[in-house]
Design a protein around this motif. Sequence first.
Motif, mmCIF file in Angstrom:
data_model
loop_
_atom_site.group_PDB
_atom_site.id
_atom_site.type_symbol
_atom_site.label_atom_id
_atom_site.label_comp_id
_atom_site.label_asym_id
_atom_site.label_seq_id
_atom_site.Cartn_x
_atom_site.Cartn_y
_atom_site.Cartn_z
ATOM 1 N N TYR A 12 37.324 43.308 37.027
ATOM 2 C CA TYR A 12 38.075 43.929 35.936
ATOM 3 C C TYR A 12 37.156 44.866 35.145
ATOM 4 O O TYR A 12 36.028 44.525 34.820
ATOM 5 C CB TYR A 12 38.640 42.860 35.005
ATOM 6 C CG TYR A 12 39.178 43.426 33.709
ATOM 7 C CD1 TYR A 12 38.450 43.332 32.532
ATOM 8 C CD2 TYR A 12 40.408 44.061 33.669
ATOM 9 C CE1 TYR A 12 38.935 43.850 31.346
ATOM 10 C CE2 TYR A 12 40.900 44.579 32.493
ATOM 11 C CZ TYR A 12 40.163 44.474 31.337
ATOM 12 O OH TYR A 12 40.643 45.002 30.167
ATOM 13 N N THR A 13 37.655 46.047 34.857
ATOM 14 C CA THR A 13 36.923 46.987 34.008
ATOM 15 C C THR A 13 37.726 47.233 32.735
ATOM 16 O O THR A 13 38.947 47.042 32.707
ATOM 17 C CB THR A 13 36.697 48.335 34.724
ATOM 18 O OG1 THR A 13 37.963 48.895 35.079
ATOM 19 C CG2 THR A 13 35.842 48.144 35.970
ATOM 20 N N SER B 167 40.842 49.369 32.897
ATOM 21 C CA SER B 167 41.770 49.074 34.000
ATOM 22 C C SER B 167 43.185 48.845 33.482
ATOM 23 O O SER B 167 43.388 48.395 32.345
ATOM 24 C CB SER B 167 41.308 47.833 34.764
ATOM 25 O OG SER B 167 40.084 48.074 35.404
ATOM 26 N N LYS B 168 44.168 49.130 34.316
ATOM 27 C CA LYS B 168 45.568 48.843 34.009
ATOM 28 C C LYS B 168 45.871 47.396 34.384
ATOM 29 O O LYS B 168 45.456 46.922 35.444
ATOM 30 C CB LYS B 168 46.490 49.787 34.789
ATOM 31 C CG LYS B 168 46.373 51.248 34.414
ATOM 32 C CD LYS B 168 47.113 51.517 33.123
ATOM 33 C CE LYS B 168 47.164 53.002 32.818
ATOM 34 N NZ LYS B 168 47.884 53.287 31.560
ATOM 35 N N ASN C 161 47.461 46.587 37.765
ATOM 36 C CA ASN C 161 46.622 46.474 38.967
ATOM 37 C C ASN C 161 46.369 45.004 39.337
ATOM 38 O O ASN C 161 45.982 44.713 40.467
ATOM 39 C CB ASN C 161 45.286 47.180 38.752
ATOM 40 C CG ASN C 161 45.457 48.675 38.538
ATOM 41 O OD1 ASN C 161 46.477 49.248 38.928
ATOM 42 N ND2 ASN C 161 44.490 49.313 37.916
ATOM 43 N N TYR C 162 46.579 44.096 38.366
ATOM 44 C CA TYR C 162 46.331 42.675 38.599
ATOM 45 C C TYR C 162 47.627 41.870 38.424
ATOM 46 O O TYR C 162 47.615 40.722 38.000
ATOM 47 C CB TYR C 162 45.264 42.165 37.620
ATOM 48 C CG TYR C 162 44.033 43.041 37.579
ATOM 49 C CD1 TYR C 162 43.869 43.981 36.564
ATOM 50 C CD2 TYR C 162 43.060 42.948 38.564
ATOM 51 C CE1 TYR C 162 42.747 44.796 36.514
ATOM 52 C CE2 TYR C 162 41.938 43.758 38.534
ATOM 53 C CZ TYR C 162 41.781 44.684 37.504
ATOM 54 O OH TYR C 162 40.677 45.491 37.472
#
Length: 297
Positions: free
Chosen positions: A267-268, A271-272, A275-276
């Motif tokens: 995870y960044t 990040s959206k 996306n997870y």
Amino acid sequence: MAKTNLKEDKKEEIDLTKVKEELTDYIDLQIKKSFKEELERTYNKIIREKKRRLFFKNIIILILLCVIIFLLYILYTNNYFNKYFEDKPVISAPLKDKENEKENTEEKEDTIIQKPTLDELIKEYEYLLEDIIINEESSYLKDYYNGNLTDELKNYLAFNLIDFSNLSKEDDNQIIESNILESSYSKIFNDKYQSISFDYNGVKIKYIKVLNAYLTDKIITKEESNIQREIIDIKVNNNMVEITTIEGLIKDNKLYNLLTKNEIKKYTKNSKLKNYEDKLNKVIYTFNNEKLESISK
């Protein structure tokens, strides 16, 4: 001689036991009396405050009514309302205008209705989620993300809208009048408010029926939620709005699943959440006339 001493010791022991019992009864009686007096003082204080507020409300309403009546009188004396009661002749539209109107109507029906984009819907309806706040430390987290809207959970969500700085304080306790919580409740829900005790992030909010108010066992401070939402879909059907979100806990620049507490790898910060989607909590909020009706997975 020894027998006589034994009897005297036994008598003394019996007398001491009786004294202890009398002392215990007396202390219990004093504690109950003190608690009752404290409740009465608190109750009288709340009643006085309610009467004072009601008096000022009635004065303001009376003043407003007088102003309205005065303004209506001025409008009436200046014949302002005459234009609403005059009979106006009905003018038939020319045939050519009717034909043009019919053609325009048919053209509009043939026009393809373009559906709004998700970004447009988000701008229009994201405000509905602003008052729905839950902290990651809440004891109702599991019920919330399983779609179980209990009365305790509803009171918890309504309590988050209250301005804590305006609450009455008594030593290490706070008093919240039931009508304050009911007012916040009506901003979120459309059903009947229930006066019942609940938990606020580890603090017991106990309902006292005789006072028609809530009493805390410590001074409450508002805690910010670290739960982040991302809207992925919105459906609108008349007064019904269905908002689907992906939600996760972001703490110390790390992303976690809210129920399993599992950390999301790779995870960044930018990040959206979508996306997870398969690793986070998906929630569907259903609103009816801008009020929360249900939460589901």
